[in-house]
Design a protein around this motif. Structure first.
Motif, PDB file in Angstrom:
ATOM      1  N   SER A  57      51.217 -36.896   6.075  1.00  0.00           N
ATOM      2  CA  SER A  57      49.794 -37.026   6.477  1.00  0.00           C
ATOM      3  C   SER A  57      49.755 -37.344   8.034  1.00  0.00           C
ATOM      4  CB  SER A  57      49.215 -38.211   5.757  1.00  0.00           C
ATOM      5  OG  SER A  57      50.049 -39.435   6.076  1.00  0.00           O
ATOM      6  N   GLU A  58      50.958 -37.890   8.438  1.00  0.00           N
ATOM      7  CA  GLU A  58      51.009 -37.841  10.242  1.00  0.00           C
ATOM      8  C   GLU A  58      51.251 -36.619  10.617  1.00  0.00           C
ATOM      9  OE1 GLU A  58      54.039 -40.535  11.102  1.00  0.00           O
ATOM     10  OE2 GLU A  58      53.019 -42.024   9.889  1.00  0.00           O
ATOM     11  N   PRO A  61      47.423 -33.675   9.796  1.00  0.00           N
ATOM     12  CA  PRO A  61      46.167 -34.251   9.781  1.00  0.00           C
ATOM     13  C   PRO A  61      45.040 -33.730   9.081  1.00  0.00           C
ATOM     14  CG  PRO A  61      46.582 -33.980  11.988  1.00  0.00           C
ATOM     15  CD  PRO A  61      47.685 -33.337  11.301  1.00  0.00           C
ATOM     16  N   ASN A  62      45.217 -32.164   9.144  1.00  0.00           N
ATOM     17  CA  ASN A  62      43.957 -31.415   8.609  1.00  0.00           C
ATOM     18  C   ASN A  62      44.338 -31.264   7.158  1.00  0.00           C
ATOM     19  OD1 ASN A  62      42.433 -31.434  11.204  1.00  0.00           O
ATOM     20  ND2 ASN A  62      43.859 -29.550  11.711  1.00  0.00           N
TER      21      ASN A  62
END
Length: 98
Positions: A57-58, A61-62
């Protein structure tokens, strides 16, 4: 052109892929997500390792990162994975990928 003709002969329309679901949060999945996102595709990754989900997720981000067991039909149904335009299995287990 030939691929489009082949699909037509099989009675399958060749449509643009907009929504892709990926099973497994491997390095290959990360690279694939980067490339698909550049093409404007929406990508969802299902990964059962929570720490890996947090890293993904880091890094991505999209993309939508889903923490869950992608071999569990309930998880797939609850996340509408069956409605994705394309599905790619990139786990480290050949049995799961099949």
């Amino acid at each position: 052109p030939e691929l489009k003709r082949c699909f037509q002969l099989m009675g399958r329309p060749m449509t643009r892929v907009k929504d892709v679901a990926i099973l497994g949060g491997s390095r290959i999945a990360t690279y694939l997500t980067w490339e698909l996102s550049k093409s404007g595709m929406h990508v969802r990754i299902i990964e059962k390792d929570l720490a890996k989900c947090e890293r993904l997720s880091e890094t991505l981000p999209n993309a939508l990162i889903i923490n869950g067991d992608g071999t569990n039909n309930e998880v797939l149904e609850s996340e509408n994975i069956f409605k994705a335009d394309a599905f790619v299995s990139l786990t480290d287990r050949d049995e799961d990928n099949l």
